[in-house]
Write a protein that holds these residues in place. Structure first.
Motif, PDB file in Angstrom:
ATOM      1  N   TYR A  58       0.849  -1.193   0.000  1.00 39.53           N
ATOM      2  CA  TYR A  58       0.000   0.000   0.000  1.00 39.53           C
ATOM      3  C   TYR A  58       0.878   1.235   0.000  1.00 39.53           C
ATOM      4  CZ  TYR A  58      -4.359  -2.435   0.543  1.00 39.53           C
ATOM      5  OH  TYR A  58      -5.444  -3.214   0.314  1.00 39.53           O
ATOM      6  N   PHE A  59       0.455   2.234  -0.742  1.00 38.14           N
ATOM      7  CA  PHE A  59       1.169   3.505  -0.845  1.00 38.14           C
ATOM      8  C   PHE A  59       0.125   4.603  -0.748  1.00 38.14           C
ATOM      9  CE2 PHE A  59       2.905   6.950  -3.579  1.00 38.14           C
ATOM     10  CZ  PHE A  59       4.058   7.220  -2.856  1.00 38.14           C
ATOM     11  N   PHE A  60       0.351   5.582   0.135  1.00 35.05           N
ATOM     12  CA  PHE A  60      -0.621   6.633   0.366  1.00 35.05           C
ATOM     13  C   PHE A  60      -0.117   7.950  -0.209  1.00 35.05           C
ATOM     14  CE2 PHE A  60      -1.262   3.449   3.630  1.00 35.05           C
ATOM     15  CZ  PHE A  60      -2.614   3.202   3.487  1.00 35.05           C
ATOM     16  N   ILE A  61      -1.004   8.666  -0.877  1.00 39.58           N
ATOM     17  CA  ILE A  61      -0.667   9.972  -1.431  1.00 39.58           C
ATOM     18  C   ILE A  61      -0.175  10.853  -0.287  1.00 39.58           C
ATOM     19  CG2 ILE A  61      -1.556  12.008  -2.649  1.00 39.58           C
ATOM     20  CD1 ILE A  61      -1.466   9.369  -4.315  1.00 39.58           C
ATOM     21  N   GLY A  62       0.957  11.490  -0.482  1.00 44.46           N
ATOM     22  CA  GLY A  62       1.560  12.326   0.551  1.00 44.46           C
ATOM     23  C   GLY A  62       2.714  11.646   1.255  1.00 44.46           C
ATOM     24  N   ASP A  63       2.817  10.324   1.141  1.00 48.05           N
ATOM     25  CA  ASP A  63       3.921   9.592   1.752  1.00 48.05           C
ATOM     26  C   ASP A  63       5.037   9.399   0.734  1.00 48.05           C
ATOM     27  OD1 ASP A  63       2.369   9.431   3.987  1.00 48.05           O
ATOM     28  OD2 ASP A  63       1.931   7.297   3.806  1.00 48.05           O
ATOM     29  N   ALA A  64       6.129   8.822   1.190  1.00 48.09           N
ATOM     30  CA  ALA A  64       7.244   8.477   0.313  1.00 48.09           C
ATOM     31  C   ALA A  64       7.669   7.052   0.636  1.00 48.09           C
ATOM     32  CB  ALA A  64       8.411   9.431   0.515  1.00 48.09           C
ATOM     33  N   VAL A  93      -2.357  14.211  -9.362  1.00 48.53           N
ATOM     34  CA  VAL A  93      -1.219  13.886  -8.509  1.00 48.53           C
ATOM     35  C   VAL A  93       0.016  13.720  -9.376  1.00 48.53           C
ATOM     36  CG1 VAL A  93      -0.276  12.168  -6.913  1.00 48.53           C
ATOM     37  CG2 VAL A  93      -2.705  12.748  -6.823  1.00 48.53           C
ATOM     38  N   GLN A  94       1.135  14.215  -8.876  1.00 47.84           N
ATOM     39  CA  GLN A  94       2.407  13.979  -9.555  1.00 47.84           C
ATOM     40  C   GLN A  94       3.198  12.967  -8.730  1.00 47.84           C
ATOM     41  OE1 GLN A  94       5.414  17.146  -9.713  1.00 47.84           O
ATOM     42  NE2 GLN A  94       5.884  16.467 -11.788  1.00 47.84           N
ATOM     43  N   PHE A  95       3.558  11.851  -9.367  1.00 47.72           N
ATOM     44  CA  PHE A  95       4.413  10.849  -8.765  1.00 47.72           C
ATOM     45  C   PHE A  95       5.839  11.180  -9.198  1.00 47.72           C
ATOM     46  CE2 PHE A  95       0.303   8.840  -9.353  1.00 47.72           C
ATOM     47  CZ  PHE A  95       0.070   8.292  -8.105  1.00 47.72           C
ATOM     48  N   ILE A  96       6.736  11.271  -8.246  1.00 50.37           N
ATOM     49  CA  ILE A  96       8.122  11.630  -8.537  1.00 50.37           C
ATOM     50  C   ILE A  96       9.009  10.486  -8.076  1.00 50.37           C
ATOM     51  CG2 ILE A  96       9.965  13.300  -8.061  1.00 50.37           C
ATOM     52  CD1 ILE A  96       7.228  14.984  -7.080  1.00 50.37           C
ATOM     53  N   ILE A  97       9.903  10.044  -8.955  1.00 51.43           N
ATOM     54  CA  ILE A  97      10.854   9.005  -8.578  1.00 51.43           C
ATOM     55  C   ILE A  97      12.251   9.595  -8.638  1.00 51.43           C
ATOM     56  CG2 ILE A  97      10.998   8.030 -10.901  1.00 51.43           C
ATOM     57  CD1 ILE A  97      11.227   5.248  -9.442  1.00 51.43           C
ATOM     58  N   TYR A 127      11.454  11.266 -14.929  1.00 52.29           N
ATOM     59  CA  TYR A 127      11.346  10.765 -13.570  1.00 52.29           C
ATOM     60  C   TYR A 127      10.136  11.311 -12.817  1.00 52.29           C
ATOM     61  CZ  TYR A 127      15.555   8.044 -13.883  1.00 52.29           C
ATOM     62  OH  TYR A 127      16.462   7.075 -14.213  1.00 52.29           O
ATOM     63  N   SER A 128       9.042  11.521 -13.533  1.00 47.56           N
ATOM     64  CA  SER A 128       7.788  11.896 -12.893  1.00 47.56           C
ATOM     65  C   SER A 128       6.627  11.467 -13.788  1.00 47.56           C
ATOM     66  CB  SER A 128       7.723  13.404 -12.635  1.00 47.56           C
ATOM     67  OG  SER A 128       7.689  14.112 -13.848  1.00 47.56           O
ATOM     68  N   LEU A 129       5.462  11.394 -13.185  1.00 50.19           N
ATOM     69  CA  LEU A 129       4.257  10.988 -13.901  1.00 50.19           C
ATOM     70  C   LEU A 129       3.077  11.717 -13.269  1.00 50.19           C
ATOM     71  CD1 LEU A 129       2.873   8.967 -15.922  1.00 50.19           C
ATOM     72  CD2 LEU A 129       2.662   7.425 -13.971  1.00 50.19           C
ATOM     73  N   ASN A 130       2.341  12.472 -14.054  1.00 50.55           N
ATOM     74  CA  ASN A 130       1.143  13.154 -13.572  1.00 50.55           C
ATOM     75  C   ASN A 130      -0.076  12.336 -13.967  1.00 50.55           C
ATOM     76  OD1 ASN A 130       3.054  15.096 -13.053  1.00 50.55           O
ATOM     77  ND2 ASN A 130       1.818  16.780 -13.801  1.00 50.55           N
ATOM     78  N   ALA A 131      -1.054  12.256 -13.049  1.00 45.93           N
ATOM     79  CA  ALA A 131      -2.263  11.496 -13.347  1.00 45.93           C
ATOM     80  C   ALA A 131      -3.433  12.045 -12.536  1.00 45.93           C
ATOM     81  CB  ALA A 131      -2.056  10.030 -13.023  1.00 45.93           C
ATOM     82  N   THR A 161       5.022  11.928  -3.719  1.00 45.93           N
ATOM     83  CA  THR A 161       3.876  12.463  -4.464  1.00 45.93           C
ATOM     84  C   THR A 161       3.648  13.919  -4.114  1.00 45.93           C
ATOM     85  OG1 THR A 161       2.349  11.747  -2.745  1.00 45.93           O
ATOM     86  CG2 THR A 161       2.651  10.262  -4.617  1.00 45.93           C
ATOM     87  N   GLU A 162       3.005  14.595  -5.030  1.00 39.78           N
ATOM     88  CA  GLU A 162       2.594  15.969  -4.780  1.00 39.78           C
ATOM     89  C   GLU A 162       1.218  16.147  -5.425  1.00 39.78           C
ATOM     90  OE1 GLU A 162       3.954  20.491  -5.933  1.00 39.78           O
ATOM     91  OE2 GLU A 162       5.458  18.915  -5.887  1.00 39.78           O
TER      92      GLU A 162
END
Length: 165
Positions: A58-64, A93-97, A127-131, A161-162
């Motif tokens: 599980y991964f929650f928006i706002g966590d890393a 949401v933008q996922f950043i790796i 190195y990012s993905l917006n969705a 995430t942002e």
């Protein structure tokens, strides 16, 4: 008698926790803008195995989350990580790796719906993905390295995430 004792203990715990938080805030004020979108509220390591939708962490928006690709883990080859996300709000949401970058290989992010249908993939070396995530729906976010070979490069990464809107 037991109910009274438990209620008294619960009230004492609640009041002491509230007082501690208030004192901590007073001692160390943290300026936060009213419309702030804090990222990486909680940071944790992936839990193996998480190499399929069925095993997804599980991964929650706002966590890393911090993970690894390209090495042997629990007797298996670590080439793919999957995280399960539930959208509690409709947001973009933008996922950043962040992590290792090599001239011959890169990490990719791919977002899937709850049925495993691909929604969006990051472009080569992006190195990012917006969705756009819809409230109440579940998603899977996969991290992989195209062409990753056994014994090749090891990738250490962090996904954060942002909320954009």
């Amino acid at each position: 008698m037991k109910k009274t004792l438990l209620a008294s203990l619960g009230l004492t715990l609640m009041l002491s926790t509230s007082a501690s938080v208030a004192l901590a805030e007073e001692a160390n004020p943290v300026p936060v803008a009213k419309e702030s979108t804090l990222t990486s509220v909680l940071e944790y390591n992936e839990q193996e195995p998480n190499d399929s939708f069925e095993q997804a962490n599980y991964f929650f928006i706002g966590d890393a989350v911090i993970g690894t690709l390209g090495k042997e883990v629990q007797g298996g080859w670590e080439a793919y990580d999957v995280f399960k996300i539930k959208a509690f709000r409709s947001n973009e949401v933008q996922f950043i790796i962040e992590g290792n970058k090599y001239p011959d290989s890169w990490m990719e992010l791919t977002l899937y719906d709850s049925n495993g249908k691909r929604i969006k993939r990051s472009k080569n070396a992006q190195y990012s993905l917006n969705a756009d995530l819809e409230k109440g729906k579940e998603y899977y976010l996969a991290v992989d390295v195209p062409g990753l070979q056994y014994g090749g490069n090891v990738f250490y990464y962090k996904i954060s995430t942002e909320v954009i809107r």
